[in-house]
Design a protein around this motif. Structure first.
Motif, PDB file in Angstrom:
ATOM      1  N   LEU A   1       1.377  -1.283  -0.477  1.00  0.00           N
ATOM      2  CA  LEU A   1      -0.088   0.077  -0.135  1.00  0.00           C
ATOM      3  C   LEU A   1       0.991   1.405  -0.215  1.00  0.00           C
ATOM      4  O   LEU A   1       2.057   1.179   0.799  1.00  0.00           O
ATOM      5  N   ALA A   2       0.411   2.331  -0.509  1.00  0.00           N
ATOM      6  CA  ALA A   2       0.940   3.790  -0.531  1.00  0.00           C
ATOM      7  C   ALA A   2       1.079   4.154   1.000  1.00  0.00           C
ATOM      8  O   ALA A   2       0.472   3.971   1.755  1.00  0.00           O
TER       9      ALA A   2
ATOM     10  N   GLY B   1       0.375  -6.746   9.400  1.00  0.00           N
ATOM     11  CA  GLY B   1       0.856  -5.067   8.839  1.00  0.00           C
ATOM     12  C   GLY B   1       2.167  -5.081   7.907  1.00  0.00           C
ATOM     13  O   GLY B   1       2.774  -4.348   6.442  1.00  0.00           O
ATOM     14  N   VAL B   2       2.537  -6.374   7.749  1.00  0.00           N
ATOM     15  CA  VAL B   2       3.748  -6.933   7.188  1.00  0.00           C
ATOM     16  C   VAL B   2       3.247  -7.691   5.733  1.00  0.00           C
ATOM     17  O   VAL B   2       2.697  -8.655   5.393  1.00  0.00           O
ATOM     18  N   HIS B   3       3.553  -7.162   4.875  1.00  0.00           N
ATOM     19  CA  HIS B   3       3.091  -7.135   3.168  1.00  0.00           C
ATOM     20  C   HIS B   3       2.966  -7.717   2.485  1.00  0.00           C
ATOM     21  O   HIS B   3       2.854  -8.939   1.370  1.00  0.00           O
TER      22      HIS B   3
ATOM     23  N   VAL C   1       7.613  -6.041  -6.013  1.00  0.00           N
ATOM     24  CA  VAL C   1       6.464  -4.818  -5.528  1.00  0.00           C
ATOM     25  C   VAL C   1       5.438  -3.475  -5.944  1.00  0.00           C
ATOM     26  O   VAL C   1       4.812  -3.227  -6.073  1.00  0.00           O
ATOM     27  N   GLY C   2       6.322  -2.861  -7.250  1.00  0.00           N
ATOM     28  CA  GLY C   2       5.292  -2.715  -7.685  1.00  0.00           C
ATOM     29  C   GLY C   2       4.740  -2.758  -8.712  1.00  0.00           C
ATOM     30  O   GLY C   2       4.986  -4.259  -9.208  1.00  0.00           O
TER      31      GLY C   2
ATOM     32  N   VAL D   1       5.177   4.604  -2.676  1.00  0.00           N
ATOM     33  CA  VAL D   1       4.191   6.038  -3.284  1.00  0.00           C
ATOM     34  C   VAL D   1       3.100   5.976  -3.989  1.00  0.00           C
ATOM     35  O   VAL D   1       4.160   4.839  -4.936  1.00  0.00           O
ATOM     36  N   ALA D   2       2.350   6.306  -4.500  1.00  0.00           N
ATOM     37  CA  ALA D   2       1.709   6.456  -5.121  1.00  0.00           C
ATOM     38  C   ALA D   2       1.549   7.586  -5.889  1.00  0.00           C
ATOM     39  O   ALA D   2       2.175   8.260  -5.806  1.00  0.00           O
TER      40      ALA D   2
END
Length: 317
Positions: A158-159, A211-213, A230-231, A307-308
């Protein structure tokens, strides 16, 4: 390196035969039946709460000293389980011999190195399987426990998520310097202690944190390839170059080889025993770093942010 080697049926049969002799509580009929019926499978679920992952990994470490050769190869193999949230529990040593008359001193030394790494990781090493091959290499056919719920390898980042790197970059730079004979003894010691001999044992504990994605291993293609995973469209990773942990002389060596900016080479560095990358919510950072530090990864650091609205998958600032 052979991060995705297929499981050798002969080695798998030897592993199956030795498991009952280990006397471990986790060796149950469900596991033995699954291994017997599908020896080349990588995952063997035995219940809703428990599965076993099998991985076969061999490599040719950059040092000729037999004991060190075996230690590094074992760490490389165990990394394949730790990075996928599995805790290694048993292994079969693997040796690939290009010719039958390898000196026995070398074979005994490599086996001792494999055994020492497994003992330090509390992994039961039950035997040795010798295979013909084009080069001298060694490794493990290793078995690890994991929770089936952790087999999906996380959720989309998530961003605002932070990116943590568990070990220093620069492995390929040091390997090239070693071949040229320009790596100092203290550089070799740093390389061994901070990278090559450190299996990523934090992986299973990190995988269980809320909380770990994502928990990913830096392997072929380096950190840049991991962050490309990841992106996604409309979202990328912003890395802080000053925050990246790097082996002491790696930036200078990479810059000298490139004739300029060392960071493209460092980010594309395909390490032998590379670091873990953790993508997590900001509130989880302190707990994730604590796990790294408790298990001896003193260089673990927050190195960036998801970042978004970023066109590039990776931006270095």
């Amino acid at each position: 390196m052979t991060p995705n080697s297929t499981i050798s049926p002969l080695a798998a049969a030897e592993l199956l035969a030795l498991l009952p002799r280990l006397g471990s509580r986790w060796v149950g009929p469900e596991l033995l039946q699954s291994l017997a019926s599908n020896p080349e499978a990588r995952v063997h679920p035995v219940s809703e709460q428990l599965a076993f992952k099998v991985i076969q990994r061999c490599c040719q470490p950059p040092f000729e000293e037999p004991f060190l050769f075996g230690q590094i190869a074992a760490a490389h193999a165990l990394n394949g389980l730790y990075a996928r949230g599995a805790r290694p529990v048993a292994a079969l040593a693997l040796l690939t011999l290009p010719e039958p008359d390898i000196p026995s001193r070398m074979l005994v030394g490599m086996e001792a190195g494999l055994s020492a790494c497994c003992q330090a990781a509390e992994v039961e090493l039950g035997g040795i399987h010798v295979m013909p091959g084009p080069t001298l290499s060694c490794g493990l056919l290793a078995l690890g426990q994991l929770n089936p719920r952790n087999m999906e390898h996380g959720s989309p980042p998530l961003a605002g998520d932070r990116v943590i790197l568990g070990k220093p970059l620069g492995d390929a730079c040091y390997r090239a310097a070693l071949l040229k004979g320009v790596l100092h003894p203290h550089d070799v010691r740093e390389w061994l202690d901070d990278a090559l001999l450190q299996p990523n044992c934090s992986g299973p504990a990190l995988d269980c944190l809320d909380g770990v994605h994502q928990v990913l291993a830096v392997e072929e293609g380096g950190l840049a390839a991991v962050l490309d995973h990841v992106g996604r469209p409309g979202m990328g990773v912003r890395l802080e170059r000053g925050a990246l942990p790097i082996l002491h002389r790696a930036a200078a060596l990479a810059g000298e080889a490139a004739g300029g900016d060392p960071y493209p080479a460092l980010l594309a560095d395909s390490p032998l025993n590379g670091p873990l990358v953790v993508v997590c919510h900001p509130d989880t950072v302190t707990e994730a770093l604590a796990i790294f530090l408790q298990q001896g990864f003193g260089h673990a650091a927050v190195v960036g942010e998801v970042v978004a609205g970023q066109e590039e998958v990776l931006r270095l600032i």
